[in-house]
Design an enzyme around this catalytic site. Structure first.
Site, PDB file in Angstrom:
ATOM      1  N   ASN A   9       0.887  -1.166   0.000  1.00  0.00           N
ATOM      2  CA  ASN A   9       0.000   0.000   0.000  1.00  0.00           C
ATOM      3  C   ASN A   9       0.926   1.219   0.000  1.00  0.00           C
ATOM      4  O   ASN A   9       1.513   1.550   1.026  1.00  0.00           O
ATOM      5  CB  ASN A   9      -0.883  -0.044   1.253  1.00  0.00           C
ATOM      6  N   ARG A  94      -2.482  -2.259  -3.545  1.00  0.00           N
ATOM      7  CA  ARG A  94      -3.700  -1.483  -3.395  1.00  0.00           C
ATOM      8  C   ARG A  94      -3.614  -0.320  -4.366  1.00  0.00           C
ATOM      9  O   ARG A  94      -2.688   0.494  -4.286  1.00  0.00           O
ATOM     10  CB  ARG A  94      -3.802  -0.953  -1.970  1.00  0.00           C
ATOM     11  N   HIS A 182     -12.897   2.875  -0.982  1.00  0.00           N
ATOM     12  CA  HIS A 182     -12.854   1.961   0.177  1.00  0.00           C
ATOM     13  C   HIS A 182     -13.416   0.584  -0.178  1.00  0.00           C
ATOM     14  O   HIS A 182     -13.876  -0.163   0.687  1.00  0.00           O
ATOM     15  CB  HIS A 182     -13.630   2.530   1.396  1.00  0.00           C
ATOM     16  N   ARG A 242     -10.042  15.666   4.729  1.00  0.00           N
ATOM     17  CA  ARG A 242     -10.803  15.959   3.499  1.00  0.00           C
ATOM     18  C   ARG A 242     -12.185  16.490   3.863  1.00  0.00           C
ATOM     19  O   ARG A 242     -12.764  16.098   4.874  1.00  0.00           O
ATOM     20  CB  ARG A 242     -10.946  14.692   2.650  1.00  0.00           C
ATOM     21  N   ASP A 284      -6.917  13.761  14.064  1.00  0.00           N
ATOM     22  CA  ASP A 284      -6.922  12.494  14.786  1.00  0.00           C
ATOM     23  C   ASP A 284      -8.021  12.492  15.845  1.00  0.00           C
ATOM     24  O   ASP A 284      -8.057  13.339  16.739  1.00  0.00           O
ATOM     25  CB  ASP A 284      -5.546  12.309  15.448  1.00  0.00           C
ATOM     26  N   MET A 285      -8.920  11.510  15.731  1.00  0.00           N
ATOM     27  CA  MET A 285     -10.071  11.473  16.639  1.00  0.00           C
ATOM     28  C   MET A 285      -9.645  11.383  18.105  1.00  0.00           C
ATOM     29  O   MET A 285     -10.272  11.977  18.980  1.00  0.00           O
ATOM     30  CB  MET A 285     -10.980  10.292  16.252  1.00  0.00           C
ATOM     31  N   GLU A 381      -8.217  -4.932   4.727  1.00  0.00           N
ATOM     32  CA  GLU A 381      -8.057  -4.709   3.283  1.00  0.00           C
ATOM     33  C   GLU A 381      -6.904  -5.538   2.710  1.00  0.00           C
ATOM     34  O   GLU A 381      -6.989  -6.036   1.592  1.00  0.00           O
ATOM     35  CB  GLU A 381      -7.800  -3.215   3.023  1.00  0.00           C
TER      36      GLU A 381
HETATM   37  P1  ADP Z   1      -6.548   5.047   7.717  1.00  0.00           P
HETATM   38  O1  ADP Z   1      -7.716   5.527   6.912  1.00  0.00           O
HETATM   39  O2  ADP Z   1      -5.336   5.929   7.633  1.00  0.00           O
HETATM   40  O3  ADP Z   1      -6.250   3.557   7.574  1.00  0.00           O
HETATM   41  P2  ADP Z   1      -7.474   4.299  10.344  1.00  0.00           P
HETATM   42  O4  ADP Z   1      -8.506   3.332   9.888  1.00  0.00           O
HETATM   43  O5  ADP Z   1      -6.274   3.777  11.040  1.00  0.00           O
HETATM   44  O6  ADP Z   1      -7.031   5.278   9.187  1.00  0.00           O
HETATM   45  O7  ADP Z   1      -8.208   5.351  11.307  1.00  0.00           O
HETATM   46  C1  ADP Z   1      -7.535   6.425  11.875  1.00  0.00           C
HETATM   47  C2  ADP Z   1      -8.503   7.131  12.813  1.00  0.00           C
HETATM   48  O8  ADP Z   1      -8.931   6.205  13.816  1.00  0.00           O
HETATM   49  C3  ADP Z   1      -7.873   8.320  13.534  1.00  0.00           C
HETATM   50  O9  ADP Z   1      -8.800   9.403  13.567  1.00  0.00           O
HETATM   51  C4  ADP Z   1      -7.668   7.785  14.935  1.00  0.00           C
HETATM   52  O10 ADP Z   1      -7.736   8.791  15.903  1.00  0.00           O
HETATM   53  C5  ADP Z   1      -8.847   6.852  15.079  1.00  0.00           C
HETATM   54  N1  ADP Z   1      -8.613   5.902  16.171  1.00  0.00           N
HETATM   55  C6  ADP Z   1      -7.727   4.893  16.208  1.00  0.00           C
HETATM   56  N2  ADP Z   1      -7.756   4.287  17.426  1.00  0.00           N
HETATM   57  C7  ADP Z   1      -8.686   4.946  18.155  1.00  0.00           C
HETATM   58  C8  ADP Z   1      -9.187   4.820  19.485  1.00  0.00           C
HETATM   59  N3  ADP Z   1      -8.743   3.882  20.302  1.00  0.00           N
HETATM   60  N4  ADP Z   1     -10.174   5.674  19.879  1.00  0.00           N
HETATM   61  C9  ADP Z   1     -10.638   6.619  19.039  1.00  0.00           C
HETATM   62  N5  ADP Z   1     -10.201   6.805  17.795  1.00  0.00           N
HETATM   63  C10 ADP Z   1      -9.251   5.983  17.342  1.00  0.00           C
END
Ligand code: ADP
Length: 402
Positions: A9, A94, A182, A242, A284-285, A381
């Protein structure tokens, strides 16, 4: 000798990979996961085994020329050394865009590569990076079969009406349609629905892929019939950086009145918007959750994310003519219990009755017995790509034998 597959990827400065071993009739088994980060400027290489224990690490200096080309040579050599006695049978990639031509994976040859290069303008920030390692391997190790797997493919069989924009026909003929993305994640979820509940595989399911990128897919009997993403990976839900759906008039305003260049406007919509743009803090969540109690901008970014998900679920339910289940997946969907709880609360009109304790425990099923179900299903994936590589390579062998 067991066949070994490498799944890649590739991003602009990173190369994530997983090494799989074919195992008889079962799914290929992952043996290593790893990545190169910072390609082009002091890169870092890290590999972990299946259990997550580090098995290899390397650094290169800023003045060493070490980009994608060097990373691939290093990876092929490393894989051959570490799976001694096994054949590196194929590499799977990918690839974000398969255009209108590909509704499934394809074995790469020169003409396929040229067709995929023609799609670069449709996904300018992803496609060129996805194709770079294919081109490099095609040139340097043409004996290794390469299989391209597309994020658009799973959606190609949507009803025509779900793929159309209300644009002049000549634009549709030029490929300006809704593709959806996706797809590898949705394909994985579709493949495991029956193992969670056989009724799911037969039913009307909305899958919410909520990661850095985010989208919804309406699945009927396991097939995609609608998606929130359209022509590009910008449409639909707000994402990490985005914007999601915006009125196209905003883009004209950015170009004409704000006098931004196309590149500047594109950069804002792809990399400065979404959770990052609204919060002014982070994409970042986890960071936003920490700040939300005392930072109204962080709070607003999350609220908008949840609101938009719930609104778009309504649109998917309408396309499906009802809903039997919602599935949460990817980083936020799998881990952020508050997002799931808040989305389900907004979907009470559809009859969802959340099981708060199950949601807090990250159980698989997070609703009561009555009403439509909500599930958490971790996506995979890379496994979908490994499965495709295995079937394309096996089919090639059967063809040669017959
Ligand atoms: P990508 O699209 O880059 O593969 P991911 O599927 O890894 O992304 O998702 C990344 C998001 O998931 C980020 O916003 C991150 O903060 C959130 N995330 C990952 N672990 C947690 C958690 N334990 N609690 C809340 N949010 C999370």
């Amino acid at each position: 000798m067991k066949p070994v597959y490498v799944v890649l990827n590739a991003g602009s400065s990173s190369l994530k990979f997983q090494v799989f071993e074919a195992s008889g009739r079962e799914d290929p088994r992952v043996v290593y996961r790893g990545l190169f980060e910072g390609l082009g400027s002091a890169p870092h290489f890290l590999v972990k085994d299946r259990a997550g224990a580090p098995v290899a690490e390397a650094h290169w200096g800023i003045d060493e020329r070490f980009g994608h080309e060097e990373a691939l040579s290093h990876l092929v050599k490393w894989t051959r050394e570490h799976r001694a006695g096994h054949a590196l049978a194929a590499v799977g990639h990918r690839v974000v865009h398969g255009g209108t031509a590909y509704a499934g994976p394809v074995l790469v040859n020169e003409s396929v590569l040229q067709r995929l290069e023609k799609l670069e303008p449709l996904a300018p920030l992803h496609q060129p990076h996805n194709l770079e390692p294919i081109r490099i391997l095609h040139r340097r190790a043409p004996e290794i079969p390469q299989v391209a797997c597309f994020d658009t493919a799973f959606h190609r069989n949507q009803p025509e009406i779900a793929q159309l924009f209300a644009l002049p026909r000549e634009m549709t003929r030029k490929g300006v349609v809704r593709y959806g993305f996706h797809g590898l994640s949705y394909e994985y979820i579709s493949s495991v629905l029956a193992s969670y509940d056989p009724k799911l595989a037969e039913g009307r399911v909305v899958v919410a892929h909520l990661g850095n990128g985010a989208s919804l897919c309406a699945m009927s009997r396991g097939a995609s019939i609608a998606s929130t993403m359209g022509f590009s990976a910008l449409d639909g839900l707000p994402m990490g950086t985005r914007c999601g759906a915006v009125d196209p008039g905003v883009v004209f305003y950015m170009l004409r009145d704000m006098k931004l260049s196309t590149e500047e406007a594109e950069r804002i919509l792809y990399t400065k918007s979404g959770l990052l743009g609204v919060s002014g803090l982070s994409n970042d969540m986890r960071t936003l959750r920490q700040h939300a109690p005392h930072d109204p901008d962080a709070r607003r970014a999350i609220d908008l994310f949840v609101y938009r998900i719930a609104r778009e679920v309504g649109s998917m339910v309408s396309a499906l003519g009802g809903i039997d289940a919602i599935v949460f997946t990817a980083g936020i969907g799998e881990n952020d219990r508050q997002t799931r709880a808040d989305v389900l609360a907004r979907l009470a009109w559809a009859g969802f009755e959340p099981d708060a304790a199950a949601n807090d425990r990250n159980d698989a099923r997070i609703t009561q017995e009555r009403g439509p179900a909500a599930w958490i299903i971790p996506t995979n994936e890379e496994l979908v790509i490994a499965r495709h590589v295995h079937s394309v390579v096996s089919a090639g062998k059967r063809q040669l034998a017959s």
